[in-house]
Design a protein around this motif. Structure first.
Motif, PDB file in Angstrom:
ATOM      1  N   LEU A   1      31.916  47.541  27.450  1.00 16.00           N
ATOM      2  CA  LEU A   1      32.182  46.516  28.454  1.00 16.00           C
ATOM      3  C   LEU A   1      33.618  46.051  28.304  1.00 16.00           C
ATOM      4  O   LEU A   1      34.180  46.103  27.218  1.00 16.00           O
TER       5      LEU A   1
ATOM      6  N   ALA B   1      26.884  53.155  36.693  1.00 13.80           N
ATOM      7  CA  ALA B   1      27.273  51.885  37.306  1.00 13.80           C
ATOM      8  C   ALA B   1      27.485  52.055  38.800  1.00 13.80           C
ATOM      9  O   ALA B   1      27.131  51.173  39.598  1.00 13.80           O
ATOM     10  N   ILE B   2      28.057  53.193  39.190  1.00 16.32           N
ATOM     11  CA  ILE B   2      28.264  53.433  40.615  1.00 16.32           C
ATOM     12  C   ILE B   2      26.920  53.521  41.339  1.00 16.32           C
ATOM     13  O   ILE B   2      26.751  53.056  42.456  1.00 16.32           O
TER      14      ILE B   2
ATOM     15  N   GLU C   1      29.943  55.152  33.792  1.00 17.82           N
ATOM     16  CA  GLU C   1      30.579  54.843  35.069  1.00 17.82           C
ATOM     17  C   GLU C   1      29.744  55.400  36.215  1.00 17.82           C
ATOM     18  O   GLU C   1      29.542  54.733  37.234  1.00 17.82           O
TER      19      GLU C   1
ATOM     20  N   GLN D   1      34.732  46.321  39.259  1.00 19.43           N
ATOM     21  CA  GLN D   1      33.628  45.488  38.772  1.00 19.43           C
ATOM     22  C   GLN D   1      33.909  44.934  37.376  1.00 19.43           C
ATOM     23  O   GLN D   1      33.045  44.318  36.793  1.00 19.43           O
TER      24      GLN D   1
ATOM     25  N   ASP E   1      31.943  41.985  33.983  1.00 17.24           N
ATOM     26  CA  ASP E   1      31.469  42.348  32.650  1.00 17.24           C
ATOM     27  C   ASP E   1      31.349  41.162  31.705  1.00 17.24           C
ATOM     28  O   ASP E   1      30.661  41.265  30.694  1.00 17.24           O
TER      29      ASP E   1
ATOM     30  N   PHE F   1      22.924  50.339  29.086  1.00 18.96           N
ATOM     31  CA  PHE F   1      22.745  50.243  27.625  1.00 18.96           C
ATOM     32  C   PHE F   1      21.492  50.985  27.182  1.00 18.96           C
ATOM     33  O   PHE F   1      21.527  51.851  26.306  1.00 18.96           O
TER      34      PHE F   1
ATOM     35  N   ARG G   1      32.822  58.257  28.703  1.00 13.66           N
ATOM     36  CA  ARG G   1      32.763  57.088  29.554  1.00 13.66           C
ATOM     37  C   ARG G   1      32.212  57.423  30.954  1.00 13.66           C
ATOM     38  O   ARG G   1      31.607  56.567  31.611  1.00 13.66           O
TER      39      ARG G   1
ATOM     40  N   PRO H   1      24.195  46.498  33.554  1.00 16.22           N
ATOM     41  CA  PRO H   1      24.640  46.812  32.189  1.00 16.22           C
ATOM     42  C   PRO H   1      23.463  47.055  31.253  1.00 16.22           C
ATOM     43  O   PRO H   1      23.529  47.909  30.377  1.00 16.22           O
ATOM     44  N   TRP H   2      22.362  46.325  31.430  1.00 21.08           N
ATOM     45  CA  TRP H   2      21.215  46.522  30.561  1.00 21.08           C
ATOM     46  C   TRP H   2      20.655  47.931  30.710  1.00 21.08           C
ATOM     47  O   TRP H   2      20.325  48.594  29.720  1.00 21.08           O
TER      48      TRP H   2
ATOM     49  N   PRO I   1      27.540  39.678  31.227  1.00 22.37           N
ATOM     50  CA  PRO I   1      26.705  40.548  30.394  1.00 22.37           C
ATOM     51  C   PRO I   1      27.245  40.678  28.974  1.00 22.37           C
ATOM     52  O   PRO I   1      26.455  40.707  28.012  1.00 22.37           O
TER      53      PRO I   1
ATOM     54  N   PHE J   1      25.107  40.343  25.565  1.00 24.26           N
ATOM     55  CA  PHE J   1      24.961  41.398  24.551  1.00 24.26           C
ATOM     56  C   PHE J   1      25.483  40.943  23.188  1.00 24.26           C
ATOM     57  O   PHE J   1      24.930  41.281  22.151  1.00 24.26           O
TER      58      PHE J   1
END
Lengths: 290, 317
Positions: free
Chosen positions: A114, A187-188, A184, B3, B7, A197, A180, A193-194, B10, B14
């Motif tokens: 992040l 995400a797109i 990415e 985006q 971040d 992860f 990475r 984020p969870w 979140p 985390f």
């Protein structure tokens, strides 16, 4: 360098010149290695043999017991609550490992995947504490536990040991090696984020997580200084603290002390043999960024 | 890149579980300990608490026992180069193509993997002058050679290989021999030689480009030349890392051995700085003074690490 953890079992290939060496050279090499192995093993062999001897024979210096006494092992359980020491050590180490690995995974993700303002500064703070000797933290943590009435309790043994910068540092290094593009792309696709992860990073970081878990468990199974300070009551004694007690109170019974030592290290040997693959990788990973 | 702003929230989520624990059990205690080191806080005298400024630190500098324990700590560190050199030799031996290599590796790694209180209790028995196998073997050996010599008393002896005096800093020929500190070094080398450092060297050896050895071979270089001009320089970063970590660890070491095997004795010869901190804090309850010792230890480690970095980086040029 970044990939050195990926070096796999085929390390034997090193220096493996082109031509195989003559048999005499091979035999000599084996001889040297066997000699070193014996030096390494001799104390262990003495420990095991002594653990089966009657007490009278410990000082008689014959290497092999004249009569084998496996009941020495049972005798240890009669003299001290050894099973309870086992339970305490495993119970505490398991909790510390769980908390350390769980929180380190989350934090490592925040540091490795992040982007947020102040990230590098906070990470440097983590790194700085890695250099600080553990004894510096000992007194304040002790005082803190006394203040919180957690002195001489399982929680007091578990919680302060559960938050180290090391786990976060190690897993961050591991997660940085994951391409990475993967998160990415996720995400797109609108993944939170969870989800990134849990579904993308964690499966790929599995080897690193397992390595950290093994290190953490081993380290806390053998942990000595903190339990020594935290424990006043007998029911909390872990294996190392219990061994110290057994040795200082019943120290003349060398055969029983050795039986206890054998039982103390046996779980480590089993753990080592069954997880060797991960350990070797993990140790190399630790050195990736010197 | 758009985006990225999102971040932060979140990231807080985390980070929080670990960061809160980190603040409470690492960063906070650190500041607390720094503050305590400027006080005379003593658990045995509740309610009495004064700021003493740099008092603890100035006391420390003239504390003769601290000087001795500093020397002890450095003395025990002479095992470090022996151990590192041994690890390198073992790694080179183990990187050959031989059958059964995994077995050897496992055996060599065994002591470091199982190290801890149990093995220290084992070594205490091994070094025992009455029934320990080491002295038994030595005495038989002397007898066999018809030499009139006595095996060392190891953990019970203040003798040492450098003939350091125990009363004051200096040398005393009567102290020459093998004693408690040497015993701990032997145990340390046995424990560490096949451990993590050896695995680091093994990994580094696989990364040495084979072409370098082939080129050396073509130039007619001997094995020793190849080691000196190829292996050793190629391993320099690994050696550097190992040295830095060993020195950091060495200054903090000695507590477990002292507590389990020697109680810091005989005559304080195996009391290291970390055991001194434990004694001051948890046997004499002088938390302020003990905190000052621990911060001085940190400063020593910090300075040593900076020196190591300077030296290491000069070699790179």
């Amino acid at each position: 360098m970044a990939n050195s953890f990926a070096v796999d079992e085929d390390r034997d290939a090193h220096l493996s010149g082109k031509k195989p060496p003559p048999p005499a050279v091979l035999a000599l090499r084996h001889a040297v290695l066997i000699l070193i192995s014996l030096t390494t093993l001799a104390p262990f062999i003495w420990m095991v043999l002594t653990s089966f001897k009657p007490l009278a024979e410990v000082e008689q210096l014959n290497p092999i017991p004249s009569v084998w006494h496996p009941e020495n092992y049972a005798e240890v359980f009669k003299q001290v609550p050894f099973a309870h020491y086992y339970f305490n050590s495993v119970f505490i180490a398991a909790w510390v490992t769980f908390l350390q690995v769980f929180t380190s995974c989350l934090a490592a993700f925040a540091f490795a995947r992040l982007r947020w303002p102040g990230r590098d500064g906070v990470f440097r703070l983590y790194l700085a504490t890695l250099m600080i000797p553990g004894v510096v933290m000992l007194i304040p943590n002790y005082a803190e536990m006394v203040q919180l009435h957690l002195f001489n309790s399982y929680i007091g043994l578990i919680i302060p040991a559960s938050f180290t910068a090391f786990g976060t540092f190690m897993l961050r290094q591991f997660m940085l090696t994951i391409p990475r593009a993967l998160d990415e792309a996720a995400a797109i696709d609108g993944a939170s984020p969870w989800v990134v992860f849990w579904d993308v990073i964690m499966p790929l970081a599995r080897a690193g997580v397992i390595t950290l878990a093994i290190f953490s468990f081993m380290g806390n199974y053998g942990s000595f200084l903190w339990p020594l300070i935290m424990i006043k009551s007998e029911y909390l004694r872990t294996l190392p603290v219990g061994m110290l007690f057994f040795d200082s109170v019943y120290g003349r019974q060398t055969n029983l002390i050795m039986a206890a030592s054998v039982m103390n290290i046996l779980p480590l040997i089993i753990l080592f043999v069954s997880t060797q693959k991960y350990l070797v990788k993990g140790i190399q990973l630790g050195a990736v960024k010197g | 890149m758009k985006q990225r702003k999102g971040d932060l929230l979140p990231a807080i989520g985390f980070l929080a579980p670990n960061f809160i624990g980190f603040l409470i059990f690492c960063a906070g205690p650190l500041l607390y300990s720094l503050a305590v080191s400027f006080s005379d806080w003593n658990v045995a005298r509740p309610g009495v608490f004064h700021w003493v400024g740099f008092g603890n630190f100035t006391d420390l500098l003239s504390d003769a026992s601290f000087h001795t324990y500093f020397v002890n700590t450095v003395y025990l560190m002479i095992g470090i180069p022996v151990s590192i050199f041994g690890s390198l030799m073992l790694a080179i031996l183990l990187s050959q193509k031989l059958k059964g290599m995994v077995v050897y590796r496992t055996l060599f790694y065994l002591p470091s993997f199982t190290s801890g209180v149990a093995l220290m209790i084992l070594w205490k028995a091994l070094f025992n002058p009455d029934f320990g196998p080491i002295d038994y073997a030595l005495n038989n050996f002397f007898h066999f050679l018809h030499v009139d010599a006595q095996a060392p008393a190891w953990l019970l002896s203040t003798k040492n290989i450098f003939a350091l005096d125990i009363e004051k800093l200096g040398f005393n020929p009567k102290q020459f021999g093998l004693g408690a500190r040497d015993a701990l070094i032997i145990m340390g080398v046995w424990t560490g030689i096949g451990g993590n450092n050896m695995l680091l060297y093994l990994a580094a050896l696989t990364n040495v480009p084979q072409e370098l050895y082939e080129a050396a071979d073509l130039d007619g270089a001997s094995k020793w030349d190849a080691f000196r001009h190829v292996t050793w320089p190629q391993l320099a970063p690994t050696t550097f890392f190992i040295v830095v970590m060993s020195v950091i660890g060495g200054f903090q070491a000695g507590f477990d051995q002292a507590r389990v095997m020697t109680a810091g004795g005989p005559a304080g010869t195996t009391t290291t700085m970390s055991y001194y901190i434990y004694q001051k804090a948890f046997e004499e309850f002088q938390m302020g003074y003990a905190s000052a010792v621990s911060w001085l230890l940190f400063i020593i480690i910090f300075v040593m690490t900076v020196i190591n970095w300077r030296l290491g980086n000069r070699e790179d040029d």
